[in-house]
Write a protein that holds these residues in place. Structure first.
Motif, short mmCIF file in Angstrom:
data_model
loop_
_atom_site.label_atom_id
_atom_site.label_comp_id
_atom_site.label_asym_id
_atom_site.label_seq_id
_atom_site.Cartn_x
_atom_site.Cartn_y
_atom_site.Cartn_z
N PRO A 58 42.25 10.45 15.31
CA PRO A 58 40.94 11.12 15.17
C PRO A 58 39.77 10.14 15.32
O PRO A 58 38.75 10.50 15.92
CB PRO A 58 41.00 11.70 13.75
CG PRO A 58 42.45 11.86 13.46
CD PRO A 58 43.11 10.70 14.13
N ALA A 59 39.92 8.92 14.80
CA ALA A 59 38.86 7.92 14.93
C ALA A 59 38.66 7.54 16.38
O ALA A 59 37.52 7.34 16.84
CB ALA A 59 39.18 6.69 14.09
N LEU A 60 39.75 7.45 17.14
CA LEU A 60 39.65 7.12 18.56
C LEU A 60 38.95 8.23 19.34
O LEU A 60 38.10 7.96 20.20
CB LEU A 60 41.05 6.88 19.13
CG LEU A 60 41.14 6.54 20.62
CD1 LEU A 60 40.38 5.25 20.91
CD2 LEU A 60 42.59 6.42 21.07
N ILE A 61 39.28 9.47 19.02
CA ILE A 61 38.61 10.60 19.69
C ILE A 61 37.12 10.59 19.39
O ILE A 61 36.28 10.80 20.29
CB ILE A 61 39.26 11.93 19.25
CG1 ILE A 61 40.71 12.00 19.74
CG2 ILE A 61 38.45 13.12 19.78
CD1 ILE A 61 41.47 13.20 19.21
N LEU A 62 36.77 10.34 18.12
CA LEU A 62 35.35 10.28 17.75
C LEU A 62 34.66 9.15 18.51
O LEU A 62 33.51 9.30 18.95
CB LEU A 62 35.20 10.07 16.25
CG LEU A 62 33.75 9.90 15.77
CD1 LEU A 62 32.95 11.17 16.01
CD2 LEU A 62 33.71 9.53 14.29
N ALA A 63 35.33 8.00 18.66
CA ALA A 63 34.72 6.88 19.38
C ALA A 63 34.38 7.26 20.82
O ALA A 63 33.31 6.91 21.33
CB ALA A 63 35.67 5.68 19.36
#
Length: 358
Positions: free
Chosen positions: A101-106
Motif C-alpha cells: 500500500p505504501a508503494l502504491i501511494l508513492a
C-alpha cells in the motif's frame, strides 16, 4: 549556515537517533535481522528529516518549485513507508508485502507532481491539497491501526504490555490529527515523534526481556516467582500444563521441530486466556497459568479452551488445576495439587495412546 540551522532545528531528534544507534551496538537481546531493520529505520528517519528541512527551507523560492514538489512527494510517500517499516521491524513474522500500500501511494504522490491530484504548489508558493489530498493521511491511519492491532494481538495480555500500546496509540494518532490542528508545520515535528516513539518502545522492550521467554514471548520462570510473591491472596488458581511427547519430537525430528511445537502450543495458550489469566513458561515444555480473582467455573472453562486450542493442532498437552476459593491456600500447595492432576492426565494420555511417557 544551512547545516547549522538543520542541526539546531533537529537537535532532539539527532540525539535520540544517536542514542538509539549506540544502544543497538551493544544489544544482545535482539535477533540480528531485527537490529539491522532498526538501523534501517534510523537511517530512514534521518533522511526524511533532511528532506523535510530542505522542503521547508525552499518555501517562497519560486525557482525551486519543481524540487520542492519532488520533496513533498517524498515526504508524503515516506511517512507510510516508515510506519510499515516499524511493523516489519517490531512485529514478528511480517512479510515484504506489508509495503505494497505504501508503494502504491508513492506512485500516486509522484504522479501528483504534474497532475496535482494529491497536492500542488499554487502561484503564491503555498502547498494546497488536491482531490486526493487526504489519501496520505488515510493510508498512514490504516497502517497505524494495523500496527496497534498487531501489537495487541501479539501481546501476552499482561497489564504491563498495555503501556507501550497506549503510548504508541497516543504518539501515532497524534501524528495523524496534529496536521489538522497546527497545520503543515507539524511535518517538521513528525520525524522527532517517530524517532522518540520507536526508541521508547525499544527501551521498554529491553527492560521486559528479563521477564520474557525469548522463544515463545510468554512470561518466564523468573517472572513467575516474582509475580506469585506479589499479592498472593489474589491468586484463585494455578493451572499446570505440560506438552506431551516433546522429547520424541526432538529425538525424531530435531530440536527445530521441537521449538516449533513449543511456540505453536504457546500461541494456543495466548488465544485461550482472558483477563486475569497470566501464562508463564517455567521449563522446557512446562507452563503455568496464574489466575487472579476468578471463579472455579472460569478456571474449568479455561482448561477446556486450552485443550480445544491445542487439539486443533497436531500436538497435545496435559492440564491440571488447583483452586483456592478464599485465596488462603499456600502457593506451594496450589502448585503441588495442579502438578499432581496434570501428571495424572499425562499418564492417562500415554496409557490410552499406548505410548511411552517421554
Amino acid at each position: 549556515m544551512v547545516v547549522t540551522e538543520y542541526v539546531v532545528d533537529n537537535w532532539a531528534l539527532l540525539l535520540v537517533l544517536l542514542g538509539f544507534a549506540t544502544s543497538l551496538i551493544s544489544t544482545v537481546f535482539l535477533e540480528k535481522k531485527t537490529v539491522m531493520r532498526m538501523y534501517a529505520l534510523i537511517a530512514e528517519v534521518m533522511i526524511l528529516s533532511i528532506v523535510v528541512f530542505i522542503e521547508f527551507y525552499l518555501v517562497g523560492k519560486s525557482e525551486y518549485r519543481m524540487l520542492r514538489s519532488f520533496l513533498i512527494a517524498i515526504r508524503y510517500s515516506a511517512t507510510p513507508f516508515l510506519v510499515a517499516q516499524i511493523i516489519f521491524t517490531i512485529i514478528k513474522r511480517q512479510r515484504w508485502y506489508i509495503f505494497i500500500p505504501a508503494l502504491i501511494l508513492a506512485i500516486v504522490d509522484f504522479v501528483s507532481i504534474p497532475t496535482g491530484i494529491v497536492f500542488r504548489i499554487d502561484e503564491t508558493e503555498t502547498m494546497v491539497r488536491g482531490p486526493l489530498g487526504l489519501l496520505p493521511y488515510i493510508v498512514v491511519g490504516i497502517y497505524c491501526g494495523l500496527l496497534l492491532g498487531l501489537m495487541i494481538h501479539n501481546s501476552s495480555k499482561q497489564k504491563i504490555e498495555r503501556v507501550p500500546i497506549i503510548y504508541f496509540c497516543f504518539a501515532f494518532f497524534a501524528g495523524i490529527i496534529m496536521p489538522f490542528i497546527i497545520g503543515k508545520d507539524y511535518a517538521q515535528l513528525f520525524c522527532t515523534t517517530i524517532g522518540i516513539s520507536v526508541f521508547v518502545y525499544y527501551v521498554f522492550m529491553i527492560l521486559q526481556v528479563t521477564k520474557k521467554d525469548p522463544l515463545t514471548g510468554l512470561l518466564n520462570r523468573q517472572a513467575f516467582y516474582a509475580d506469585i510473591a506479589d499479592n498472593p491472596q489474589e491468586i484463585s488458581a494455578l493451572i499446570s500444563i505440560d506438552m506431551n511427547g516433546l522429547k520424541t519430537i526432538n529425538d525424531n525430528e530435531g530440536h527445530a521441530a521441537g521449538d516449533l511445537a513449543i511456540t505453536t502450543i504457546a500461541d494456543c495458550f495466548i488465544r485461550a486466556v482472558k483477563r486475569k489469566h497470566y501464562v508463564y513458561r517455567v521449563g522446557g515444555d512446562e507452563f503455568v497459568v496464574v489466575c487472579r480473582k476468578v471463579s472455579e467455573d472460569d478456571v474449568i472453562e479455561l482448561t477446556k479452551r486450552v485443550h480445544e486450542q491445542v487439539g486443533a493442532t497436531k500436538y497435545s498437552c496435559s492440564v491440571g488445576y488447583s483452586y483456592s476459593a478464599d485465596g488462603k491456600k499456600p502457593i506451594d500447595q496450589l502448585l503441588s495439587e495442579s502438578d499432581a492432576k496434570m501428571y495424572n492426565e499425562k499418564q492417562q494420555y500415554y496409557k490410552e495412546n499406548k505410548k511411552e511417557a517421554r
